[in-house]
Design a protein around this motif. Structure first.
Motif, mmCIF file in Angstrom:
data_model
loop_
_atom_site.group_PDB
_atom_site.id
_atom_site.type_symbol
_atom_site.label_atom_id
_atom_site.label_comp_id
_atom_site.label_asym_id
_atom_site.label_seq_id
_atom_site.Cartn_x
_atom_site.Cartn_y
_atom_site.Cartn_z
ATOM 1 N N VAL A 56 2.611 1.128 -8.995
ATOM 2 C CA VAL A 56 1.409 0.805 -9.486
ATOM 3 C C VAL A 56 0.247 1.903 -9.610
ATOM 4 O O VAL A 56 -0.087 2.411 -8.668
ATOM 5 N N ARG A 57 0.019 2.647 -10.891
ATOM 6 C CA ARG A 57 -0.892 3.721 -10.920
ATOM 7 C C ARG A 57 -1.970 3.322 -11.794
ATOM 8 O O ARG A 57 -2.333 2.585 -12.764
ATOM 9 N N ASP A 58 -3.179 3.718 -11.077
ATOM 10 C CA ASP A 58 -4.580 3.495 -11.800
ATOM 11 C C ASP A 58 -4.773 4.528 -12.785
ATOM 12 O O ASP A 58 -5.090 4.277 -14.239
ATOM 13 N N ARG A 59 -4.629 5.791 -12.667
ATOM 14 C CA ARG A 59 -4.960 6.926 -13.704
ATOM 15 C C ARG A 59 -3.494 7.855 -13.279
ATOM 16 O O ARG A 59 -2.504 7.603 -12.507
ATOM 17 N N GLU A 60 -3.895 9.023 -13.775
ATOM 18 C CA GLU A 60 -2.864 10.213 -13.553
ATOM 19 C C GLU A 60 -2.981 10.359 -12.012
ATOM 20 O O GLU A 60 -3.661 10.481 -11.496
ATOM 21 N N GLY A 61 -1.614 10.748 -11.467
ATOM 22 C CA GLY A 61 -1.556 10.973 -10.209
ATOM 23 C C GLY A 61 -0.402 9.937 -9.446
ATOM 24 O O GLY A 61 0.104 9.170 -10.216
ATOM 25 N N PRO A 62 -0.322 10.289 -8.160
ATOM 26 C CA PRO A 62 0.639 9.218 -7.373
ATOM 27 C C PRO A 62 0.103 7.820 -7.257
ATOM 28 O O PRO A 62 -1.014 7.352 -7.404
ATOM 29 N N ALA A 63 1.137 6.938 -7.241
ATOM 30 C CA ALA A 63 1.043 5.543 -7.405
ATOM 31 C C ALA A 63 0.009 5.104 -6.185
ATOM 32 O O ALA A 63 0.403 5.474 -4.887
ATOM 33 N N ALA A 64 -0.647 4.099 -6.242
ATOM 34 C CA ALA A 64 -1.528 3.942 -5.246
ATOM 35 C C ALA A 64 -1.196 2.638 -4.508
ATOM 36 O O ALA A 64 -1.152 2.364 -3.327
ATOM 37 N N HIS A 65 -0.166 1.765 -5.167
ATOM 38 C CA HIS A 65 0.376 0.550 -4.547
ATOM 39 C C HIS A 65 1.746 0.295 -5.403
ATOM 40 O O HIS A 65 2.293 0.938 -6.308
ATOM 41 N N TRP A 66 2.597 -0.646 -4.843
ATOM 42 C CA TRP A 66 3.866 -1.247 -5.267
ATOM 43 C C TRP A 66 3.620 -2.644 -5.452
ATOM 44 O O TRP A 66 3.335 -3.274 -4.581
ATOM 45 N N PRO A 117 2.826 -1.010 3.886
ATOM 46 C CA PRO A 117 2.449 -2.194 4.460
ATOM 47 C C PRO A 117 1.894 -3.018 3.293
ATOM 48 O O PRO A 117 1.471 -2.730 2.314
ATOM 49 N N VAL A 118 1.877 -4.365 3.661
ATOM 50 C CA VAL A 118 1.708 -5.561 2.546
ATOM 51 C C VAL A 118 -0.047 -5.772 2.591
ATOM 52 O O VAL A 118 -0.476 -5.975 3.629
ATOM 53 N N VAL A 119 -0.569 -5.814 1.544
ATOM 54 C CA VAL A 119 -1.946 -5.914 1.361
ATOM 55 C C VAL A 119 -2.404 -7.038 0.550
ATOM 56 O O VAL A 119 -3.724 -7.180 0.321
ATOM 57 N N ASP A 164 0.910 -1.152 -0.037
ATOM 58 C CA ASP A 164 -0.075 0.143 -0.071
ATOM 59 C C ASP A 164 1.010 1.124 -0.004
ATOM 60 O O ASP A 164 1.518 1.661 1.106
ATOM 61 N N ALA A 165 1.087 2.218 -1.086
ATOM 62 C CA ALA A 165 1.683 3.180 -1.231
ATOM 63 C C ALA A 165 1.380 4.424 -0.333
ATOM 64 O O ALA A 165 1.981 5.446 -0.421
ATOM 65 N N SER A 166 0.226 4.336 0.061
ATOM 66 C CA SER A 166 -0.714 5.494 0.828
ATOM 67 C C SER A 166 -0.101 5.458 2.237
ATOM 68 O O SER A 166 -0.221 6.347 2.743
ATOM 69 N N GLN A 167 0.487 4.356 2.713
ATOM 70 C CA GLN A 167 1.054 4.514 4.048
ATOM 71 C C GLN A 167 2.809 4.526 4.071
ATOM 72 O O GLN A 167 3.126 4.081 2.973
ATOM 73 N N PRO A 168 3.324 5.177 5.036
ATOM 74 C CA PRO A 168 4.635 5.627 5.041
ATOM 75 C C PRO A 168 5.181 4.348 5.022
ATOM 76 O O PRO A 168 6.474 4.256 4.402
#
Length: 729
Positions: free
Chosen positions: A113-123, A40-42, A33-37
């Motif tokens: 991993v990007r869904d659309r334009e903007g920061p990555a939501a996942h790695w 964490p593994v999701v 999860d790229a939204s957390q510092p």
């Protein structure tokens, strides 16, 4: 995540297929999860769980521990942090801790991993297991290391073989030990068993020991109590052992090696307690006190002792200290192989050298025993010389004889039996005896050789031989020479600076006569001299026999000496400085009444080659007295004492031939004695309680003296001090 132009129904099917594909792939994968510092593994797939032992819950709860144990360097952590911050793919080699505590070395590939334009939501993380690759690399590295060690071992054995090629090198074993120390071990030394262990630098039995020169069995200061111990010889007849030694002492493992009861290397504790006087006790003390040994090199005081085997017995030991602590267990198999092969090769070469030395000494003793002493002939000046080939140290069949057949008849014989061994020397002895017997009976050279032919044929002497037999008969005021040749080089007659080869009465080698032998004759005048010689005097690889004969004639025709010894010395100095074969020379000169008027023209140098035996001391004394008389040197008695001591030291403490040279320097007599032992002479205060030890004190009383290294050992010189009084006066 999917193509926007895909049909909606198809999009749902494709998403489901991709989800199943990611879950089913054999590549361990996880979604962060790229939204957390702390990312964490999701999600994890089954391959991830199989590879790490962690399912989703375990990966979420332990992923911090996993990263902390990844053995990343600070620079690698910084690179990963920068890549995540910049949202760019990155790969990094990690060592992860599995759930069962084991380690997994892998290559982690991280991609945003990007869904659309903007920061990555996942790695997404894909792990590449490197275990098989590392195992393969380790196996290849191990193979390379094995090959490297084998090459090193072969190189070391080749160097050992090269060093052993020169058996006369007095430091060959020391060089091998130093080579082993540089390449394999912390320290190494050889100890040979010559009537007791001794530290050895060279191969030969007479090479001096290194260090203090002590050997096993020698007395040690402060060890008087050992004299009461009962000592006998072992089965090898070389080392002492103790009977009735206290049971508290461990077994003498070094003696077991020397006796052949063990053939594998043994461990010797240098700080251990051993039976006094035992081989282990001596070796432990000697190695511990050796100036070349540094116990701090290994931090251990356990030596490894390898036997140095010969054909029939163990000739000594190789002692090494491993670089790492642990004694015998610390020696790697490859190192063990090199050390064992080195010990075996040294043993083989030492055994061959000893065997050859024994055969050589036997042949030389046999040959020397059959060569006559310097003959004293009334009315003739006779000088004889014999020396084996010094470079090859071979003994051949060269021989000579000077016979007083009757008061006015002298016989002179010189010959050569083919070969350089005991058989050649034995054949020479048989032939010499036969010629002697018939010469006393028949006298005339031709008929004597005919009888010798007959007897030699029946005796089946295995070696061919050539000789010249001659008789000199006093006739009025001169001498008449009769001679016969059997396949030997002609005698040289020199008269008034003109050299003539006596070529008459020639014939085949002894045993091949068959058709009778002739006798030639020539009358000798005062001042004439004859040169009898073997081919070693004139033959060289770079010139033919004719050229050698011409060179001899040229030198002989221009000699200035007026005595047989001086003539012989000039011939040797001009023709035999580097002989390629044995040399035997007999010079017979008819004295001339004018000699005393021209004696100053005679060169003042004489040389003798003497066997290493006590009888040579008397021969040297006789030679120096005669020389002093010929040169009118008044200090003959002092010179006799000095030469006696110098030659005695060479015989008792040296080895190899003893060379004696005398020089008239114009202000006194200079004596030089050379032998094969490079150890210097030492002036002592004598040996309390026993005779001897005062020899060099006598030399110091009568002469100025010194010594220097020579090519084959050492040379001791003494210059007789004019007017010195002999001891006791």
């Amino acid at each position: 995540m999917v193509n926007s132009h895909t049909h909606p129904t198809s999009e749902q099917s494709l998403d489901r297929a991709l989800e199943l594909a990611l879950a089913s792939t054999a590549v361990p994968m996880a979604l962060l999860d790229a939204s957390q510092p702390d990312l964490p593994v999701v999600w994890v797939n089954a391959a991830f769980e199989a590879a790490t032992g962690y399912g989703l819950d375990g990966a979420r709860s332990r992923h911090g521990d996993v990263v902390e144990g990844s053995a990343l360097r600070p620079s690698d952590v910084d690179a990963l942090t920068a890549a995540v911050r910049e949202e760019r793919p990155v790969s990094q080699t990690l060592t992860l801790r599995r759930a069962d505590g084991t380690r997994l070395t892998c290559r982690a590939h991280l991609s945003p991993v990007r869904d659309r334009e903007g920061p990555a939501a996942h790695w997404v993380v894909a792990l590449q297991d490197l275990t098989e690759q590392l195992s393969h690399d380790a196996e290849q590295a191990a193979l390379v290391e094995v090959e490297r060690r084998e090459r090193r071992s072969l190189g070391l054995i080749a160097q050992v073989s090269d060093l052993l090629m020169d058996v006369d090198d007095p430091h060959a074993l020391r060089e091998i030990a130093m080579m082993l120390r540089r390449a394999l071990v912390g320290w190494a030394a050889f100890y040979l068993n010559d009537g007791g262990l001794r530290a050895a630098d060279g191969i030969g039995p007479g090479h001096p020991p290194s260090g203090k020169g002590q050997r096993h069995g020698d007395a040690h200061p402060g060890d008087a109590h050992r004299a009461a111990l009962r000592v006998t010889s072992t089965a090898t007849g070389a080392l002492p052992i103790l009977r009735g030694a206290p049971a508290r002492f461990p077994r003498d493992v070094v003696q077991l090696l020397l006796d052949g009861e063990r053939d594998r290397p043994v461990e010797l504790d240098l700080d251990g307690t051993y039976a006094p006087g035992s081989a282990s006790d001596w070796l432990a003390r000697h190695v511990g006190q050796d100036p070349g040994h540094d116990g701090r090199t290994t931090g251990d005081r356990r030596a490894v002792v390898y036997p140095v085997p010969g054909r029939r017995r163990v000739l000594g030991v190789l002692v090494v200290l491993p670089r790492d602590a642990g004694g015998l267990a610390a020696v790697e198999p490859s190192t063990m192989t090199v050390l064992e092969l080195t010990a075996r090769r040294v043993g083989l070469v030492v055994d061959n050298a000893r065997l050859y030395d024994r055969e050589h000494r036997l042949a030389e003793t046999l040959q020397r025993a059959m060569l006559p002493e310097q003959a004293e002939v009334d009315g003739l000046d006779v000088w004889t010389y014999y020396a084996p080939n010094s470079e090859n140290v071979q003994v051949g069949g060269d021989w000579y004889d000077v016979l007083q057949i009757a008061p006015d008849v002298v016989g002179v014989v010189i010959g050569d039996v083919v070969g350089h061994d005991v058989e050649a020397a034995a054949a020479m002895g048989q032939l010499r005896s036969v010629v002697r017997s018939y010469t006393f009976d028949i006298t005339s050279p031709g008929p004597v050789l005919e009888r010798v032919d007959q007897l030699v044929t029946g005796m089946r002497i295995p070696r061919s031989a050539g000789l010249v037999l001659s008789t000199l008969t006093r006739s009025g005021g001169g001498w008449r020479l009769e001679y016969s040749r059997a396949g030997h080089l002609p005698v040289l007659l020199v008269r008034e600076r003109e050299a003539t080869q006596l070529l008459d009465a020639g014939g085949p080698l002894i045993g091949f006569g068959g058709h009778g032998r002739g006798t030639a004759a020539v009358d000798l005048l005062p001042g004439d001299f004859l040169v009898y010689y073997t081919d070693g005097l004139i033959e060289r690889r770079d010139r033919g026999l004719r050229d050698g004969l011409a060179a001899l004639a040229g030198v002989a025709a221009h000699v200035t000496a007026l005595d047989a010894a001086g003539i012989g010395e000039e011939l040797l100095s001009r023709l035999a400085d580097h002989p390629e074969d044995d040399v035997a020379v007999v010079v017979v000169r008819v004295p001339d009444p004018r000699d005393q008027l021209e004696r100053a023209r005679s060169p003042r140098r004489r040389r003798w080659s003497l066997p290493n035996e006590p009888a040579s001391i008397g021969r040297a004394r006789h030679a120096v007295v005669r020389t002093c008389q010929a040169w009118d040197i008044p200090e003959a008695a002092n010179a006799e004492l000095v030469v006696s001591e110098l030659v005695a030291n060479a015989v008792l403490h040296g080895y190899g031939h003893v060379s004696l040279q005398l020089y008239d320097t114009g202000d006194g007599l200079r004596i030089e004695v050379e032998d094969g032992n490079p150890a210097p002479p030492v002036a002592t205060d004598g040996h309390p309680g026993r005779v001897g030890g005062f020899g060099m004190q006598i030399v110091e009383r009568l002469a100025d003296w010194g010594w220097r290294q020579s090519r084959g050992g050492k040379l001791v010189w003494a210059k007789i001090r004019p007017g010195a009084l002999p001891p006791g006066r």
